[in-house]
Structure formats: C-alpha cells, structure tokens
Motif scaffolding. Structure first.
Motif, PDB file in Angstrom:
ATOM      1  N   ALA A  91      -6.642  -7.240   2.919  1.00 36.34           N
ATOM      2  CA  ALA A  91      -6.850  -8.231   3.985  1.00 36.34           C
ATOM      3  C   ALA A  91      -5.552  -8.381   4.768  1.00 36.34           C
ATOM      4  N   THR A  92      -4.955  -7.241   5.121  1.00 40.10           N
ATOM      5  CA  THR A  92      -3.625  -7.286   5.722  1.00 40.10           C
ATOM      6  C   THR A  92      -3.649  -7.051   7.227  1.00 40.10           C
ATOM      7  N   GLY A  93      -4.814  -7.189   7.841  1.00 37.04           N
ATOM      8  CA  GLY A  93      -4.883  -7.132   9.306  1.00 37.04           C
ATOM      9  C   GLY A  93      -4.241  -5.897   9.890  1.00 37.04           C
ATOM     10  N   VAL A  94      -3.246  -6.101  10.751  1.00 41.87           N
ATOM     11  CA  VAL A  94      -2.620  -4.950  11.424  1.00 41.87           C
ATOM     12  C   VAL A  94      -1.866  -4.049  10.448  1.00 41.87           C
ATOM     13  N   TYR A  95      -1.563  -4.561   9.250  1.00 40.42           N
ATOM     14  CA  TYR A  95      -0.832  -3.738   8.273  1.00 40.42           C
ATOM     15  C   TYR A  95      -1.775  -2.993   7.325  1.00 40.42           C
ATOM     16  N   ALA A  96      -3.082  -3.117   7.564  1.00 40.83           N
ATOM     17  CA  ALA A  96      -4.058  -2.497   6.672  1.00 40.83           C
ATOM     18  C   ALA A  96      -3.852  -0.981   6.504  1.00 40.83           C
ATOM     19  N   PRO A  97      -3.454  -0.243   7.570  1.00 42.20           N
ATOM     20  CA  PRO A  97      -3.242   1.190   7.379  1.00 42.20           C
ATOM     21  C   PRO A  97      -2.135   1.511   6.374  1.00 42.20           C
ATOM     22  N   THR A  98      -1.099   0.658   6.324  1.00 38.32           N
ATOM     23  CA  THR A  98       0.001   0.880   5.381  1.00 38.32           C
ATOM     24  C   THR A  98      -0.506   0.760   3.947  1.00 38.32           C
ATOM     25  N   ILE A  99      -1.336  -0.242   3.701  1.00 36.79           N
ATOM     26  CA  ILE A  99      -1.909  -0.432   2.359  1.00 36.79           C
ATOM     27  C   ILE A  99      -2.915   0.695   2.073  1.00 36.79           C
ATOM     28  N   GLY A 100      -3.691   1.061   3.098  1.00 37.79           N
ATOM     29  CA  GLY A 100      -4.674   2.141   2.936  1.00 37.79           C
ATOM     30  C   GLY A 100      -4.026   3.448   2.498  1.00 37.79           C
ATOM     31  N   ARG A 101      -2.848   3.729   3.085  1.00 36.87           N
ATOM     32  CA  ARG A 101      -2.142   4.970   2.736  1.00 36.87           C
ATOM     33  C   ARG A 101      -1.814   5.062   1.255  1.00 36.87           C
ATOM     34  N   MET A 102      -1.639   3.880   0.617  1.00 41.55           N
ATOM     35  CA  MET A 102      -1.278   3.859  -0.805  1.00 41.55           C
ATOM     36  C   MET A 102      -2.390   4.428  -1.683  1.00 41.55           C
ATOM     37  N   VAL A 103      -3.628   4.430  -1.145  1.00 42.50           N
ATOM     38  CA  VAL A 103      -4.729   5.026  -1.914  1.00 42.50           C
ATOM     39  C   VAL A 103      -5.314   6.229  -1.162  1.00 42.50           C
ATOM     40  N   PHE A 155     -11.681  -0.512  -4.253  1.00 44.76           N
ATOM     41  CA  PHE A 155     -10.845  -0.820  -3.077  1.00 44.76           C
ATOM     42  C   PHE A 155     -11.737  -1.368  -1.963  1.00 44.76           C
ATOM     43  N   ILE A 156     -11.462  -2.627  -1.581  1.00 43.21           N
ATOM     44  CA  ILE A 156     -12.345  -3.307  -0.630  1.00 43.21           C
ATOM     45  C   ILE A 156     -11.610  -3.635   0.654  1.00 43.21           C
ATOM     46  N   MET A 157     -12.210  -3.267   1.751  1.00 42.34           N
ATOM     47  CA  MET A 157     -11.609  -3.534   3.056  1.00 42.34           C
ATOM     48  C   MET A 157     -12.075  -4.884   3.596  1.00 42.34           C
ATOM     49  N   ALA A 158     -11.129  -5.627   4.186  1.00 42.25           N
ATOM     50  CA  ALA A 158     -11.479  -6.866   4.897  1.00 42.25           C
ATOM     51  C   ALA A 158     -10.424  -7.048   5.978  1.00 42.25           C
ATOM     52  N   ALA A 159     -10.489  -6.177   6.980  1.00 44.50           N
ATOM     53  CA  ALA A 159      -9.456  -6.200   8.031  1.00 44.50           C
ATOM     54  C   ALA A 159     -10.063  -5.672   9.329  1.00 44.50           C
ATOM     55  N   GLY A 160      -9.311  -5.818  10.412  1.00 44.60           N
ATOM     56  CA  GLY A 160      -9.745  -5.272  11.699  1.00 44.60           C
ATOM     57  C   GLY A 160     -10.585  -6.242  12.510  1.00 44.60           C
ATOM     58  N   HIS A 161     -10.319  -7.536  12.379  1.00 46.69           N
ATOM     59  CA  HIS A 161     -11.121  -8.541  13.092  1.00 46.69           C
ATOM     60  C   HIS A 161     -10.655  -8.760  14.524  1.00 46.69           C
ATOM     61  N   GLU A 162      -9.640  -8.071  14.950  1.00 48.67           N
ATOM     62  CA  GLU A 162      -8.995  -8.244  16.260  1.00 48.67           C
ATOM     63  C   GLU A 162      -8.796  -9.719  16.552  1.00 48.67           C
TER      64      GLU A 162
END
Lengths: 364, 407
Positions: free
Chosen positions: B200-212, B342-349
């Motif tokens: 749930a890291t909003g604009v930083y979600a890609p950084t967390i995504g890269r970890m997996v 791994f659950i996504m909850a980001a990108g709500h603009e």
C-alpha cells in the motif's frame, strides 16, 4: 523574465554589505527588501556600536546604515523595495510581490540575508493589545516616533531588553521593571548599569504569570522562579503597566532557505535550525549563499562581515576576482569576524560557528 | 523474530484503512511505514471526496460504495474526520465542455449518481462567487468532503485500538519468499514472518514490487495545491471545473499550451477556518515534489477566471503531492497470482481518499475470506495487476518521465 547576476534578499546590515562588496567587484547586483525603506534594523539603532575601530565602534547604528546606503547608490546597485520574496524556485528564480504584483527574477547567484524574527512567549493574556516584541517597540519609537505605551514591563535582560528599556525611557515612557527568568542578567553589564542608575529595578529568576486586562494590557502579575525554573507560590506581585515588551531572543528567518532545499543543522546557541554553509557562506546548494542572522543570531557587526564575505565569494565565483585577490579579501574579513567572536559573549558564538562549518565538512 | 499474519507496507490512507478493517476482523496485522502516518500523498492532497470525478463504470461503482461507508466511519472513529456532505459543482466554461459533460453526466446517472446540469443562472444562484463568464455547471448533492490527514489518523488510531501494530520510521529492505510464497518482510529493524504482504505504498509501489520480481506500472503524477489566508464564506461545498475532469482522463484533449502541459484544472474548497484550497496540476515529473512558480501562477489565473474574488485573497502556502498513476486510471487491487501472499493496494491516483474505505474493506475480505463478499459485486479482474500484462511497463514509466525507483 528579469535577470541579474547576484540577487540579495534582505537589505539589512548583511544584505547591504554584501551588495557593496559584490558591486565593488563589478557584478550586477539586485537587492530586494519587503520594507519600504532599506537598512533593516540599523535605522532604529540610535545607540553607539561596540567593538574595535574597524567595526566603527562609537558610531551609531543608523549612521552606519546611511553610509552603506550611500555606497550602494554610488555603485549602482539596483534596490527593489516593497518587494517581498516569497519563493526560490527552479533555476535560481526568485518570485516576489512588489506593489501588489507578482514578479520573477532569475539570478546566477542568490544571497539570502533575511535576518531574524523576535520570539514570542505564551502566558495568559499574551494576545492582548499591548503585548509586543521589544524590537517592534524600538521600531515604533526610533523610526516611527510613536510611543507604544507609558508604563512598560520589559521581559528579558539580553542586550535588546536592556538597550530598548533605556531607549523607551529616553522616548518618555516609564519602565516599571525588567524581569529575567535566568538567575543572572544576560546582556552587557554596562547597559544594565545604565538602566539601574536610572532607577529601573531588574528582577532575575522572575517571569510573567499573566497579563491583566480585557481589551488591552492593564497590568501584569509576575512571580519568582526556583532553581528548577518552577514558580514559587506566594511570590506573585502585580505591576501597573500598559505595555509588555518581550525581549526573549530571536530566531533565524530560514523559510526561504528551507524552501530552496538547503540542508540544515541544529545549533541552539545560534537560535535553533540554521542552514549549513562553508567558509564562503555558500549553502549546500551551489550558488545559494546566506549571510547575517539567518545563519545564526549574532549582532549587526558580524552580520556585515558575513555579508561582505558572501559578496566577495559570490563575485569570485562569477569570475570578478582571481583566486589570490579573493583569498586576500576573504582572509581579512575572517580575521575581523574572528575578533568579533571573542570575549565572554563572543566565545560561545565562535564555538557554535565552528560547529556549523564542521557540519559542512562532514557532508563533503 | 516477530510474527504477524499480515504485514502492510505503507501508512497512508490506504494502508491505514486496510489495517483498520483487518484489525476489526481480529487478524494479526503489522504496518511498516518509512516516515510517519499520512506523510506522503495522503498528507498532500485536497479535501474532496468526489463521485462526479469518477469515470462511469467500475471506477464510479467503487466510489459510490466507498462514500456510503464514510458516515459510519465518522461515527465510529475517535477522530473527527470532518466529513461533510455538501455536494459539488463542476463548472463548465464553453460549449465543447458542455457537450462532453452532458454525456458524462448521462452515463453517471445510469449508475445511480444523483447529478444534473445547471444553466449559468442556476449555477450562480447556488455558488454566487462564480464568474459571469461561465456557461453553467453540473451539480451532485452526493459529493462529499473530508479532512484527509484526520481521516488517515482516525483509521490509524482505530486500527491500533483493534490491536494492529505499527512500526513508524521503519524501512522495508527486502521481502523473502519460500517456494514462491511470501515468507517474511525484512526491515531496517528486523524481520517479520508473515503470510501476506500488502503493498500500500502508492507511488513507491514499484520499488516494493521489485523486491518480489514484479514490474508494477505506477508512476508519480504531481499535483500542486495552493492555500490562502482565511476569508469569510466564499465557496459552498466543492467546486471543480470541466478541465479538471479532462486533465484527469483525457489530457490530450486540453491542447498544447502551457496550461495544458501542466494539466491545470480547478479543484476548490474552503476549510472550516476559511482558508481556500486551490488546486491543481497533473504533471509527470518523476519524484520531484517541489512547487513551481509557473504552475502556481497558472493555477491562480485559472481559478480567478472561475471565481474572480480569488484575485484579492492572499496566498499563504503551497505544496505538491505525488499521485500514483496507472495506465487506465484505476487502482491495482488484489493478490498477485505469481507471488502467492503478495497483495496489491496501490495506484489510486487522486482518488485515494474517496476510495480508501472500500479499498480497506475489499483487501481485508480478500485476506480473510479469499475474495470480496458477493454483496459488493466487484469484478476484481478489472482491478488486477494482470490486466496490464500487455503493457510495456518500462516504456510506460519512461514516457511519463519516471526514470528511477524511489526508495
């Protein structure tokens, strides 16, 4: 968009001195100030300056201001008054409001010499009309010739509290007392002696309990503090005053430096958070300099020297001085600065300033 | 080593809302936040909880369901989230905008949004501060407002009350998998064993995504906002303009002038203290969070063309926030099948505040029950990360001026 080589924000002692040095070197200088008149606090300083002859000891502050203004005129410095700089944006672009209109100015170098603002104190009744900064009271009497009140309580025994108390008496007010929360007087003994001789009591280990009055200050209750700075019950006394002046220190006006993105360090003796700078007064952002009270609260003489330093260094960086000439000029200024930071009052500031410069080296 | 069923990364409004819902269900949950609550996008936005700004379709359906949950939150949270149902108008300045908004309104009505078009006089009766030069407006009494920082804080306090742990000032440094499934989250102050990780890291979600090993198509879209001094009541409810809607969904229609490049559209509201919040821009400038003189001027000029009284009000502050933008403007919600747990909850603009409530409910149900409850009737495939499988994520990032992964 309007452009300049060196934009200086604040036409007080630091900004004016900086403008003179940079213009002397040949740079195109634009000096901005939000006030209608340049000079910052110099024009309300009717007292004689301390220090050595090279610091114009014995000269009254406003005379120094007049001299600096004359020099900026002779050197062709562009002075924009009633111009409040509200932001430093990308590409060293300053945004300012002048005469109600928005303007932008792009500079190659920026010197922030915004000064400091007076600290406030909270106590019951502190928002009543009649509670004001001592510096504000000084501006009223010495610049605008308006007496803020007839019966004054001065809070704080630093040099500002001591000098403004005396000047309020000269202007015709009665200073009922000067109180100081610390167990000893903060400012120079010579200033304190002067107001004691005039019959003003100075109470140390004493603070305000509350200001009385409904529409304006009609009195004040003060009480004593124990060695742990806690009020001692039963020591309350009421003074008949209509004005409470607060001389409880200054804080650097750092907003523009924060906004520009300068890195800061925390040094309480200098007034708290201050921008980190190097020996050239340059901040962590290349081309953005600071000078005067914004770098840490001192007094007008060191502000002027810091302004000169920033003036020489910024002109050097634009190629107006070769390295050797610049070094000679800067060394002279540093010698004078160091001599200002000596003695029982200067020593602490000297150490604090060393710490500030070390913070820069640690980053490098 | 610590253990928790769920680790939520991010203490913004979305992370806190999920934590609140999981806490209420009694599921052991631990939130990791690198700074503090509402320090990012949730603390740098306006106060609108809008339905009208949602695209007719699943976007509006989600918002309708979300906004219905706000009155209950206002009641049950200890913090006053300053929720108000004052309605909102979208100002229309020319014939072209009128045509576009006419269609928009018709489609929104079909999904149950109470919204109508007002002519110039009706609009100015409702909002007397509007310029004489406008053509009309829309109006929906269903639009709301809330204080985004209090909302986030309220959800945080509510989650804590239900036993959720929070580690603030803590940074996630890695995510460990075991046989392809989530095993633990590594932070700069220790490892936490868990079954689920919520990104749930909003604009930083890609950084967390890269970890997996996931390449998540989210880029920051900057919005600059201006705050004025307090003034007597000037704006009733929320006020947006048709350009705002266009800048959000079809920026290419705005043209190529400076205003268009900055994505300037009006979002105007007044706080209880009287300060005006004037937005805003939509710019793709990477992770740059500074304000710019050019944009602030453009925002004010545009705002004054709609509410002329703004010309005489002093600005006291400005700031910028980064909105997490996805290729289709919808958030990415749900478990990622390639990385079980791994659950996504980001990108709500710019819809994070409005959609926070429903996002909290959906994600908590995905974790507790395996899917959102049937009465929500949400097609999760439309919100899955999988819907972008044909998007060239690197190209998407670069074409939106995003060349780095912020840490």
């Amino acid at each position: 968009m309007k452009t300049t080589e060196i934009a200086i924000i604040g036409a007080g002692p630091a900004g004016l001195s900086c403008a003179v040095e940079a213009a002397k070197a040949g740079a195109k200088v634009t000096l901005l100030d939000e006030n209608l008149k340049p000079g910052g606090q110099l024009f309300k300083q009717i007292h004689k300056f301390f220090g050595s002859r090279e610091h114009q000891a014995g000269t009254r502050g406003f005379r120094i201001g007049e001299q600096l203004l004359k020099e900026t005129e002779e050197l062709g410095v562009e002075v924009l008054l009633n111009a409040a700089v509200y932001g430093i944006y990308e590409n060293k672009t300053l945004a300012y409001v002048k005469d109600g209109k928005d303007h932008a100015l792009r500079a190659e170098r920026i010197v922030i010499a915004a000064g400091a603002s007076e600290n406030a104190l909270s106590f019951p009744g502190c928002t009543l009309p009649g509670v004001m900064g001592a510096g504000a009271a000084q501006t009223m009497i010495n610049v605008h010739r308006v007496l803020p009140g007839k019966k004054i309580l001065m809070v704080g025994s630093g040099n500002v509290g001591l000098i403004v108390s005396y000047q309020l008496m000269q202007a015709g007010a009665e200073v009922k007392a000067l109180i100081e929360a610390a167990p000893q007087i903060g400012g120079y003994g010579v200033h304190a002696a002067k107001i004691r001789r005039a019959g003003v009591p100075i109470y140390v280990s004493t603070t305000i309990k509350e200001a009385l009055g409904t529409e304006a200050v009609e009195g004040v209750v003060i009480h004593s503090l124990d060695e742990k700075w806690q009020p001692i019950p039963g020591t309350e006394r009421t003074l008949d005053v209509d004005t409470i002046c607060l001389a409880v220190g200054l804080s650097p006006l750092t907003e523009l430096a924060w906004m520009a993105g300068c890195e800061f360090t925390f040094i309480p003796p200098l007034g708290g958070h201050v921008p980190i700078h190097d020996e050239n007064m340059e901040t962590t952002l290349p081309g953005i300099y600071v000078a005067g009270d914004i770098t840490g609260v001192e007094e007008a003489s060191s502000a002027m020297e810091e302004g000169r330093l920033a003036g020489v260094a910024s002109a050097e960086s634009l190629g107006y001085y070769d390295e050797d000439t610049a070094k000679r000029l800067k060394d002279e200024i540093w010698q004078r600065l160091n001599s200002l930071r000596t003695g029982p009052f200067g020593e602490g500031r000297f150490k604090a300033k060393i710490k500030q410069l070390q913070a820069r080296r640690q980053l490098a | 080593m610590q253990t928790s069923d769920v680790v939520i990364i991010g203490g913004g409004v979305v992370g806190c809302s999920i934590a609140y819902h999981l806490g209420k269900r009694g599921i052991p949950t631990h939130v990791i936040e690198k700074d503090d609550i509402a320090m990012g996008t949730s603390g740098a936005c306006d106060k609108a909880v809008l339905l009208q700004s949602k695209n007719p379709g699943i976007h509006l359906e989600l918002a309708l369901k979300s906004v219905k949950m706000f009155p209950e939150l206002q009641k049950s949270l200890d913090t006053d989230i300053e929720f108000l149902n004052h309605g909102c108008m979208i100002v229309i300045q020319n014939e072209n905008q009128w045509k576009v908004m006419e269609g928009f309104v018709e489609r929104q009505k079909k999904l149950g949004l109470d919204v109508k078009l007002l002519d110039k006089n009706e609009a100015r009766d409702r909002q007397p501060a509007l310029s004489e030069d406008i053509l009309g407006s829309t109006y929906s009494p269903m639009d709301c407002e809330a204080n985004p920082i209090y909302l986030t804080l309220g959800l945080y306090r509510g989650a804590k009350k239900h036993g959720v742990k929070f580690s603030l000032g803590t940074k996630v440094t890695g995510i460990k998998l075991e046989k392809g499934r989530i095993k633990s989250v590594e932070t700069d102050s220790g490892e936490i064993l868990c079954k689920y990780v919520v990104n749930a890291t909003g604009v930083y979600a890609p950084t967390i995504g890269r970890m997996v090993g996931l390449n998540i198509p989210i880029v920051p879209r900057r919005g600059q906002i201006i705050i004025t001094e307090p003034v007597p009541k000037l704006i009733h409810g929320g006020l947006n303009c048709a350009r705002y809607i266009t800048a959000k969904f079809r920026p290419e229609l705005l043209g190529t002038d400076e205003m268009a490049k900055l994505g300037v559209g009006l979002a105007l509201g007044q706080t209880e203290n009287g300060n005006l919040l004037i937005g805003g821009t939509r710019e793709f400038v990477g992770f740059n969070k500074t304000t710019t003189h050019k944009a602030l001027k453009a925002i004010l000029k545009h705002a004054a063309s709609i509410v002329p009284a703004i010309k005489n009000v002093h600005v006291i502050r400005s700031f910028a926030g980064l909105r997490p933008y996805t290729p289709d403007g919808l958030p990415i919600l749900g478990e990622v099948p390639e990385v079980p747990g791994f659950i996504m909850a980001a990108g709500h603009e710019g819809d994070g505040i409005a959609l926070s409530a429903i996002t909290g409910r959906i994600i908590s149900e995905v974790i507790a029950d395996g899917k959102p409850s049937d009465d929500l009737n949400i097609d999760m495939t439309k919100l899955s990360l999988d819907r972008f499988k044909n998007v060239d994520v690197n190209e998407f990032r670069e074409s939106h001026n995003c060349y780095s992964f912020a840490s």
